[in-house]
Motif scaffolding. Sequence first.
Motif, mmCIF file in Angstrom:
data_model
loop_
_atom_site.group_PDB
_atom_site.id
_atom_site.type_symbol
_atom_site.label_atom_id
_atom_site.label_comp_id
_atom_site.label_asym_id
_atom_site.label_seq_id
_atom_site.Cartn_x
_atom_site.Cartn_y
_atom_site.Cartn_z
ATOM 1 N N LEU A 102 -17.950 -55.848 -32.826
ATOM 2 C CA LEU A 102 -17.474 -54.771 -31.962
ATOM 3 C C LEU A 102 -16.223 -55.195 -31.190
ATOM 4 O O LEU A 102 -15.270 -54.421 -31.050
ATOM 5 N N ARG A 103 -16.251 -56.434 -30.682
ATOM 6 C CA ARG A 103 -15.074 -56.921 -29.934
ATOM 7 C C ARG A 103 -13.854 -56.978 -30.839
ATOM 8 O O ARG A 103 -12.757 -56.528 -30.450
ATOM 9 N N THR A 142 -12.091 -53.769 -31.490
ATOM 10 C CA THR A 142 -11.257 -53.249 -30.393
ATOM 11 C C THR A 142 -9.930 -53.991 -30.290
ATOM 12 O O THR A 142 -9.034 -53.545 -29.570
ATOM 13 N N LEU A 158 -9.630 -56.909 -28.928
ATOM 14 C CA LEU A 158 -9.652 -57.728 -27.720
ATOM 15 C C LEU A 158 -10.011 -59.167 -28.055
ATOM 16 O O LEU A 158 -10.846 -59.432 -28.927
ATOM 17 N N LEU A 195 -17.215 -51.285 -22.925
ATOM 18 C CA LEU A 195 -15.881 -51.806 -23.196
ATOM 19 C C LEU A 195 -15.548 -51.718 -24.685
ATOM 20 O O LEU A 195 -14.404 -51.404 -25.060
ATOM 21 N N TYR A 196 -16.532 -51.980 -25.538
ATOM 22 C CA TYR A 196 -16.316 -51.975 -26.982
ATOM 23 C C TYR A 196 -16.442 -50.579 -27.588
ATOM 24 O O TYR A 196 -16.289 -50.412 -28.797
ATOM 25 N N ARG A 197 -16.781 -49.598 -26.752
ATOM 26 C CA ARG A 197 -17.005 -48.222 -27.225
ATOM 27 C C ARG A 197 -18.031 -48.196 -28.360
ATOM 28 O O ARG A 197 -17.839 -47.540 -29.399
#
Length: 278
Positions: free
Chosen positions: A18-19, A22, A24, A61-63
């Motif tokens: 997930l990170r 994004t 990030l 944060l990761y939607r």
Amino acid sequence: MPASSGGQDWLSTTLRDLRQATGLSGREVANRLGTSQRRISNIETGRFVPRPEEMRELAALYRAPAPVRRQLLEAVADLRDEPAKARVVMSRGAWHMQQRIARVEASSARIRSFHCAVVIGLVQTAAYARAIFSDGGDITGEDLERCVAERLDRQAILATGRDITLVMTEGALRWQGGGPAVMVEQLGHIAEVSNRPGIRIGIIPWTKPAGVFPLHGFSIYDSRAVMIGTRVATAFLTDSADVAEHEKLFGELEGLADWGEAAREHLGRIAADYRSLL
């Protein structure tokens, strides 16, 4: 819950994926959450279990899609470290605890279990499991049968290719649960499972001198959690020092055990003693 993949637990893999989706970096995530990059790294490598509020912040944060967010929060809740009292578990339906353990196992890439008093649940037969759950007479009727069924359902994980290591003492195997016929069947089943790919079963014979004295059974899930069960409660430990202590203990117990054909010889010898009682 989806199965773990790539040799890493589902929780860690999902958070890392997930990170990365994004764009990030670990440092950027740490800055936004007000924590350290090392903590983010440890969460993604299975060393730490994120706190519930951390998981909510990471998921936001990761939607993360709503279904994935629910699974992430459930995974963290399953590993919460407050003890589940036996009387509370039974009042809610004892089989719920078996489902919780199954979810933890399903999210783990590596499972290590030890017991010195009973056969480990992942290799129990139906008859042996029924004898275990019948202890004390608190679980009866449909609840008893549901507990047995849920425990047997957990054993599907044995065919998933995970890294599973089980260690039991000869004393546990000589505690005659359910009678000689039940134990003969049980020992034969353990021997059969020990031949399956990815499954290592070690037996510590009574003749082996020991300098370590475990007081209870326990299971380690990856390097992030330990489950301990007593007569009155079941607890998950997620503190890194507690996990490390149990990993060290398990390593010492592994060193005492016999494996492969030697372990199956112990199982056959004990089964022969039970057959003499029939």
